[in-house]
Design an enzyme around this catalytic site. Structure first.
Site, PDB file in Angstrom:
ATOM      1  N   LEU A 143       0.866  -1.177   0.000  1.00 50.95           N
ATOM      2  CA  LEU A 143       0.000   0.000   0.000  1.00 50.95           C
ATOM      3  C   LEU A 143       0.903   1.228   0.000  1.00 50.95           C
ATOM      4  CD1 LEU A 143      -2.773  -0.878   2.641  1.00 50.95           C
ATOM      5  CD2 LEU A 143      -2.965  -0.961   0.144  1.00 50.95           C
ATOM      6  N   ASP A 144       0.459   2.274  -0.675  1.00 54.20           N
ATOM      7  CA  ASP A 144       1.215   3.526  -0.682  1.00 54.20           C
ATOM      8  C   ASP A 144       1.443   3.998   0.753  1.00 54.20           C
ATOM      9  OD1 ASP A 144       1.339   3.585  -3.405  1.00 54.20           O
ATOM     10  OD2 ASP A 144      -0.168   5.161  -3.679  1.00 54.20           O
ATOM     11  N   PHE A 145       2.487   4.776   0.930  1.00 56.69           N
ATOM     12  CA  PHE A 145       2.857   5.341   2.223  1.00 56.69           C
ATOM     13  C   PHE A 145       1.661   5.987   2.933  1.00 56.69           C
ATOM     14  CE2 PHE A 145       4.154   9.367   4.304  1.00 56.69           C
ATOM     15  CZ  PHE A 145       4.871   8.858   5.377  1.00 56.69           C
ATOM     16  N   GLY A 146       0.877   6.778   2.212  1.00 53.60           N
ATOM     17  CA  GLY A 146      -0.233   7.507   2.823  1.00 53.60           C
ATOM     18  C   GLY A 146      -1.522   6.731   2.957  1.00 53.60           C
ATOM     19  N   THR A 147      -1.581   5.550   2.365  1.00 55.85           N
ATOM     20  CA  THR A 147      -2.800   4.733   2.376  1.00 55.85           C
ATOM     21  C   THR A 147      -2.821   3.819   3.596  1.00 55.85           C
ATOM     22  OG1 THR A 147      -2.780   4.729  -0.046  1.00 55.85           O
ATOM     23  CG2 THR A 147      -4.197   3.115   1.037  1.00 55.85           C
TER      24      THR A 147
END
Length: 232
Positions: free
Chosen positions: A66-70
Site C-alpha cells: 500500500l502507498d505510504f499515505g494509504t
C-alpha cells in the site's frame, strides 16, 4: 535512461500495526497511514510494515504493498511457498481489493469505470502518468456512497464525495491518478492535486483506505473475506 533519485524521507509513524488475523501461513493486518510498506534504501526510511513484522514473524514477506499515505488491509505471507501462492492469485487477478476514499468535489455520475493506461517516467518521478502509448493497461471502478459538504476553518463549504473504488489492475498510484483523471482527486493527495485550498481545514492524511480484501486461503482453499471499517 535517467537515473531515479528518491529524496523522500518518511516522518516517524507512531501508530501501531493492527494484527487482525494470523495463522501458520499468513497474517492479515491493518496498516496505519504514514508507514512505508517496505524499508527504503535510505537508512532513515528503515521503519516499515516489513521491518516491524519480520521481528514478530521471522521469514515473513510482503505479497503486495500500500502507498505510504494509504491505510488498510494487507495480507502478509509467513513463508516463501505461501508468498508464491498468493502472488499467483494477485497476478491472475483473482484477488478483489476494495478501497474507501473521499474525493474533492461532487461527482456527477453515481458510478463508472476509468480505463486509462499508466506509465512510469523517470523524469517525472515519483509521479506516474497517463499514457496510451507506453503505459500498462489500468482499469478502476467507482461507486458514489454520498455527497457531502465539509465546513472548513473559515466556514466555507467544501464539496466532497465519498466513494468505493475497486481497481481491476494493480498499477502504482492507480487509484490516485485515475481519480485525478476524473477531475476529482483524492482528498489529501500531495502528488495528484488533492491538497485543500488556503482557508480550508487541513487534511492530516491521504483519504484512501483499503477496506476490503477477498482472496483464497493458499493452504485451506476457502475464500477469505476481510473487511476493515474506514477511519474517516
Amino acid at each position: 535512461m535517467s537515473q531515479i533519485i528518491d529524496t523522500f524521507i518518511a516522518p516517524p509513524c507512531h501508530e501501531q500495526i493492527e494484527i487482525l488475523y494470523q495463522d501458520d501461513h499468513l497474517v492479515l493486518i491493518n496498516k496505519p497511514a504514514g508507514l512505508l510498506s517496505l524499508s527504503g534504501k535510505n537508512p532513515r526510511n528503515l521503519d516499515s510494515v516489513h521491518h516491524r513484522l519480520v521481528e514478530q514473524f521471522p521469514g515473513c514477506t510482503l505479497v503486495h504493498r500500500l502507498d505510504f499515505g494509504t491505510s488498510g488491509l494487507m495480507v502478509i505471507a509467513r513463508n516463501k511457498a505461501v508468498n508464491a501462492a498468493l502472488c499467483q492469485q494477485f497476478s491472475q487477478r483473482t484477488v478483489t481489493k476494495v478501497y474507501s476514499a473521499l474525493l474533492c468535489g461532487h461527482l456527477q455520475e453515481n458510478e463508472g469505470v476509468i480505463d486509462a493506461a499508466i506509465a512510469r517516467d523517470p523524469a517525472l518521478f515519483p509521479l506516474m502518468s497517463i499514457c496510451a502509448v507506453n503505459g500498462k493497461p489500468a482499469r478502476s471502478r467507482y461507486r458514489v456512497i454520498e455527497r457531502i459538504c465539509y465546513e472548513g476553518e473559515e466556514g466555507t463549504g467544501l464539496p466532497l464525495t465519498r466513494v468505493i473504488l475497486t481497481p481491476e489492475t494493480g498499477r502504482t498510484h492507480q487509484l490516485r491518478i485515475h481519480c485525478q483523471l476524473l477531475g476529482h482527486p483524492i482528498l489529501g493527495c500531495d502528488l495528484y492535486g488533492g491538497r485543500l485550498q488556503p482557508g480550508t481545514a487541513r487534511t492530516p492524511r491521504l483519504m484512501l483506505h483499503a477496506s476490503e480484501l477477498h482472496f483464497d486461503h493458499p493452504i485451506r482453499g476457502e475464500r477469505i473475506t476481510a473487511r476493515h471499517t474506514c477511519p474517516f
